[in-house]
Design an enzyme around this catalytic site. Sequence first.
Site, PDB file in Angstrom:
ATOM      1  N   HIS A   1       0.817  -1.221   0.000  1.00  0.00           N
ATOM      2  CA  HIS A   1       0.000   0.000   0.000  1.00  0.00           C
ATOM      3  C   HIS A   1       0.846   1.265   0.000  1.00  0.00           C
ATOM      4  O   HIS A   1       0.360   2.335   0.370  1.00  0.00           O
ATOM      5  CB  HIS A   1      -0.965  -0.016   1.191  1.00  0.00           C
ATOM      6  CG  HIS A   1      -1.928  -1.153   1.147  1.00  0.00           C
ATOM      7  ND1 HIS A   1      -2.552  -1.651   2.279  1.00  0.00           N
ATOM      8  CD2 HIS A   1      -2.376  -1.913   0.114  1.00  0.00           C
ATOM      9  CE1 HIS A   1      -3.349  -2.661   1.941  1.00  0.00           C
ATOM     10  NE2 HIS A   1      -3.250  -2.851   0.623  1.00  0.00           N
TER      11      HIS A   1
ATOM     12  N   CYS B   1       3.416  12.934  -7.658  1.00  0.00           N
ATOM     13  CA  CYS B   1       2.810  14.014  -8.443  1.00  0.00           C
ATOM     14  C   CYS B   1       1.566  13.520  -9.168  1.00  0.00           C
ATOM     15  O   CYS B   1       1.606  12.480  -9.851  1.00  0.00           O
ATOM     16  CB  CYS B   1       3.824  14.527  -9.458  1.00  0.00           C
ATOM     17  SG  CYS B   1       3.127  15.756 -10.577  1.00  0.00           S
TER      18      CYS B   1
HETATM   19  C1  BV8 Z   1      -7.571  -2.562  -5.400  1.00  0.00           C
HETATM   20  C2  BV8 Z   1      -3.016   2.938   2.545  1.00  0.00           C
HETATM   21  C3  BV8 Z   1      -7.968  -2.878  -7.737  1.00  0.00           C
HETATM   22  C4  BV8 Z   1      -3.662   4.260   2.826  1.00  0.00           C
HETATM   23  C5  BV8 Z   1      -4.778   1.250   2.647  1.00  0.00           C
HETATM   24  C6  BV8 Z   1     -11.749  -7.351  -3.862  1.00  0.00           C
HETATM   25  C7  BV8 Z   1     -10.678  -7.268  -4.748  1.00  0.00           C
HETATM   26  C8  BV8 Z   1     -10.076  -6.049  -5.009  1.00  0.00           C
HETATM   27  C9  BV8 Z   1     -10.523  -4.880  -4.348  1.00  0.00           C
HETATM   28  C10 BV8 Z   1     -11.570  -4.973  -3.458  1.00  0.00           C
HETATM   29  C11 BV8 Z   1     -12.177  -6.196  -3.217  1.00  0.00           C
HETATM   30  N1  BV8 Z   1     -13.157  -5.995  -2.309  1.00  0.00           N
HETATM   31  C12 BV8 Z   1     -13.188  -4.674  -1.952  1.00  0.00           C
HETATM   32  C13 BV8 Z   1     -12.248  -4.035  -2.663  1.00  0.00           C
HETATM   33  C14 BV8 Z   1     -11.992  -2.608  -2.571  1.00  0.00           C
HETATM   34  C15 BV8 Z   1     -10.965  -2.271  -1.479  1.00  0.00           C
HETATM   35  C16 BV8 Z   1     -11.191  -3.003  -0.179  1.00  0.00           C
HETATM   36  O1  BV8 Z   1     -10.489  -3.954   0.138  1.00  0.00           O
HETATM   37  N2  BV8 Z   1     -12.151  -2.539   0.618  1.00  0.00           N
HETATM   38  C17 BV8 Z   1     -12.374  -3.187   1.918  1.00  0.00           C
HETATM   39  C18 BV8 Z   1     -12.407  -2.141   3.025  1.00  0.00           C
HETATM   40  C19 BV8 Z   1     -13.659  -4.000   1.819  1.00  0.00           C
HETATM   41  N3  BV8 Z   1      -9.632  -2.541  -1.957  1.00  0.00           N
HETATM   42  C20 BV8 Z   1      -8.991  -1.614  -2.700  1.00  0.00           C
HETATM   43  O2  BV8 Z   1      -9.538  -0.572  -3.068  1.00  0.00           O
HETATM   44  C21 BV8 Z   1      -7.553  -1.888  -3.077  1.00  0.00           C
HETATM   45  N4  BV8 Z   1      -7.373  -1.616  -4.488  1.00  0.00           N
HETATM   46  O3  BV8 Z   1      -7.915  -3.660  -5.125  1.00  0.00           O
HETATM   47  O4  BV8 Z   1      -7.370  -2.130  -6.735  1.00  0.00           O
HETATM   48  C22 BV8 Z   1      -9.390  -2.365  -7.802  1.00  0.00           C
HETATM   49  C23 BV8 Z   1      -9.603  -1.006  -8.110  1.00  0.00           C
HETATM   50  C24 BV8 Z   1     -10.919  -0.540  -8.171  1.00  0.00           C
HETATM   51  C25 BV8 Z   1     -11.997  -1.415  -7.927  1.00  0.00           C
HETATM   52  C26 BV8 Z   1     -11.737  -2.773  -7.599  1.00  0.00           C
HETATM   53  C27 BV8 Z   1     -10.421  -3.234  -7.555  1.00  0.00           C
HETATM   54  C28 BV8 Z   1      -6.598  -0.951  -2.355  1.00  0.00           C
HETATM   55  C29 BV8 Z   1      -6.691  -1.112  -0.874  1.00  0.00           C
HETATM   56  C30 BV8 Z   1      -5.583  -0.282  -0.198  1.00  0.00           C
HETATM   57  C31 BV8 Z   1      -6.201   0.774   0.696  1.00  0.00           C
HETATM   58  N5  BV8 Z   1      -5.133   1.499   1.417  1.00  0.00           N
HETATM   59  N6  BV8 Z   1      -3.768   1.883   3.239  1.00  0.00           N
HETATM   60  C32 BV8 Z   1      -3.447   4.682   4.261  1.00  0.00           C
HETATM   61  O5  BV8 Z   1      -2.830   3.948   5.064  1.00  0.00           O
HETATM   62  O6  BV8 Z   1      -3.926   5.784   4.589  1.00  0.00           O
HETATM   63  S1  BV8 Z   1      -5.594   0.047   3.494  1.00  0.00           S
HETATM   64  C33 BV8 Z   1      -5.341   0.156   5.169  1.00  0.00           C
HETATM   65  O7  BV8 Z   1      -6.002  -0.991   5.702  1.00  0.00           O
HETATM   66  C34 BV8 Z   1      -3.893   0.011   5.655  1.00  0.00           C
HETATM   67  O8  BV8 Z   1      -2.942  -0.246   4.641  1.00  0.00           O
HETATM   68  C35 BV8 Z   1      -3.999  -1.202   6.582  1.00  0.00           C
HETATM   69  O9  BV8 Z   1      -2.823  -1.887   6.741  1.00  0.00           O
HETATM   70  C36 BV8 Z   1      -4.999  -1.971   5.813  1.00  0.00           C
HETATM   71  C37 BV8 Z   1      -5.570  -3.213   6.365  1.00  0.00           C
HETATM   72  O10 BV8 Z   1      -5.932  -2.989   7.684  1.00  0.00           O
HETATM   73  P1  BV8 Z   1      -5.133  -3.846   8.787  1.00  0.00           P
HETATM   74  O11 BV8 Z   1      -3.688  -3.681   8.531  1.00  0.00           O
HETATM   75  O12 BV8 Z   1      -5.650  -5.223   8.798  1.00  0.00           O
HETATM   76  O13 BV8 Z   1      -5.459  -3.046  10.103  1.00  0.00           O
HETATM   77  P2  BV8 Z   1      -6.787  -3.173  10.994  1.00  0.00           P
HETATM   78  O14 BV8 Z   1      -6.788  -2.014  11.922  1.00  0.00           O
HETATM   79  O15 BV8 Z   1      -7.962  -3.418  10.106  1.00  0.00           O
HETATM   80  O16 BV8 Z   1      -6.554  -4.509  11.853  1.00  0.00           O
HETATM   81  C38 BV8 Z   1      -5.492  -4.588  12.778  1.00  0.00           C
HETATM   82  C39 BV8 Z   1      -5.487  -5.998  13.332  1.00  0.00           C
HETATM   83  O17 BV8 Z   1      -4.355  -6.156  14.196  1.00  0.00           O
HETATM   84  C40 BV8 Z   1      -6.705  -6.324  14.163  1.00  0.00           C
HETATM   85  O18 BV8 Z   1      -7.216  -7.589  13.764  1.00  0.00           O
HETATM   86  C41 BV8 Z   1      -6.174  -6.390  15.612  1.00  0.00           C
HETATM   87  O19 BV8 Z   1      -6.843  -7.364  16.391  1.00  0.00           O
HETATM   88  C42 BV8 Z   1      -4.747  -6.809  15.388  1.00  0.00           C
HETATM   89  N7  BV8 Z   1      -3.796  -6.386  16.426  1.00  0.00           N
HETATM   90  C43 BV8 Z   1      -3.785  -5.215  17.116  1.00  0.00           C
HETATM   91  N8  BV8 Z   1      -2.699  -5.194  17.936  1.00  0.00           N
HETATM   92  C44 BV8 Z   1      -2.035  -6.369  17.758  1.00  0.00           C
HETATM   93  C45 BV8 Z   1      -2.726  -7.128  16.793  1.00  0.00           C
HETATM   94  N9  BV8 Z   1      -2.317  -8.359  16.409  1.00  0.00           N
HETATM   95  C46 BV8 Z   1      -1.195  -8.845  16.987  1.00  0.00           C
HETATM   96  N10 BV8 Z   1      -0.477  -8.175  17.928  1.00  0.00           N
HETATM   97  C47 BV8 Z   1      -0.869  -6.948  18.326  1.00  0.00           C
HETATM   98  N11 BV8 Z   1      -0.150  -6.305  19.280  1.00  0.00           N
HETATM   99 ZN    ZN Z   2       5.134  16.196 -11.748  1.00  0.00          ZN
END
Ligand code: BV8
Ligand code: ZN
Length: 251
Positions: free
Chosen positions: A127, A135
């Site tokens: 990501h 840009c």
């Molecule tokens: C894309 C950067 C092609 C920005 C981020 C199916 C296929 C393809 C796409 C999709 C699909 N279904 C839906 C989609 C669309 C979308 C998506 O996934 N939506 C979700 C919400 C349903 N995906 C996309 O848009 C992706 N693009 O596929 O392109 C495309 C294009 C158009 C149309 C279709 C396809 C791009 C996704 C990237 C988004 N950008 N980040 C920024 O950071 O500001 S995502 C963001 O969420 C971060 O990168 C983060 O890392 C990521 C995932 O979250 P997690 O890391 O899992 O963090 P979270 O808080 O959720 O969970 C933390 C976990 O840790 C918890 O379970 C907790 O219990 C645990 N934990 C906490 N402490 C500890 C621990 N575990 C162990 N030890 C600890 N101490």
């Molecule tokens: Zn430029």
Amino acid sequence: MDCQGKTHTLKTLEQVRGKLSEARSISVLTGAGISKPSGIPTFRGKDGLWRSCRAEDLATMEAFLRNPRLVWDWYLYRRKLISSCSPNPAHYALVEIEIKVNDFLLITQNVDGLHKMAGSKKMVELHGNIFTSKCLNCGFVREDFSLEYEEMPLCKKCGGMERPGVVWFGETLPEGAMESAAASASACDVFLVIGTSGVVQPAASLAVLARSSGAFVVEINFEKTPLSEVADITLTGDAAEILPLVVGDNL
Ligand code: BV8
Ligand code: ZN
């Protein structure tokens, strides 16, 4: 060890240690949870980053074009927060695996740069990285550690408007990133899934691919996730405590 709130026993730790020591190739998928012990809030869950705002409001091109100042302020706030944080024992444990196992790839969803800071080299940032800017006009990407912007930053090459160099929802991942991640996930003996809620795609699909390709899948998390059903073993607890235990000197 079967302390309160942890369901990993000595037996499961030993089993994972054994699998890691036998493995010729290891792939790892990390999420925001691995950086939580370093002081960086996760995205979802009770104290998540998104709690006060929804991803759709800030991490999309539409949001940026609608209000670049608001979106830049959110990323500058996160850069400031991350700049005061350091890698934790979980990050360093993965560096240890990388040193000891030749065929290794770390696939991270995190944009905080802590894996790189800990010394990880064989790594794919699915990501992007929050300390880069891109840009809108010519696509030029540069390292950018600025923590303040009076005016909106402009590209040094063409004068176009710059945006944070991360992948937003609805955007495709960096060229080749998913290909190398999928190649590694489908060929590895052991696939570790650490600190991810498993909701963001296509990153989460890598664990399913690893399992269906015959890898031994280990999940480390506090909670059950959609990926728990493809895990052979789920170690429930803090990655910063568990990883050093399973990566001990047996590798
Ligand atoms: C894309 C950067 C092609 C920005 C981020 C199916 C296929 C393809 C796409 C999709 C699909 N279904 C839906 C989609 C669309 C979308 C998506 O996934 N939506 C979700 C919400 C349903 N995906 C996309 O848009 C992706 N693009 O596929 O392109 C495309 C294009 C158009 C149309 C279709 C396809 C791009 C996704 C990237 C988004 N950008 N980040 C920024 O950071 O500001 S995502 C963001 O969420 C971060 O990168 C983060 O890392 C990521 C995932 O979250 P997690 O890391 O899992 O963090 P979270 O808080 O959720 O969970 C933390 C976990 O840790 C918890 O379970 C907790 O219990 C645990 N934990 C906490 N402490 C500890 C621990 N575990 C162990 N030890 C600890 N101490
Ligand atoms: Zn430029």
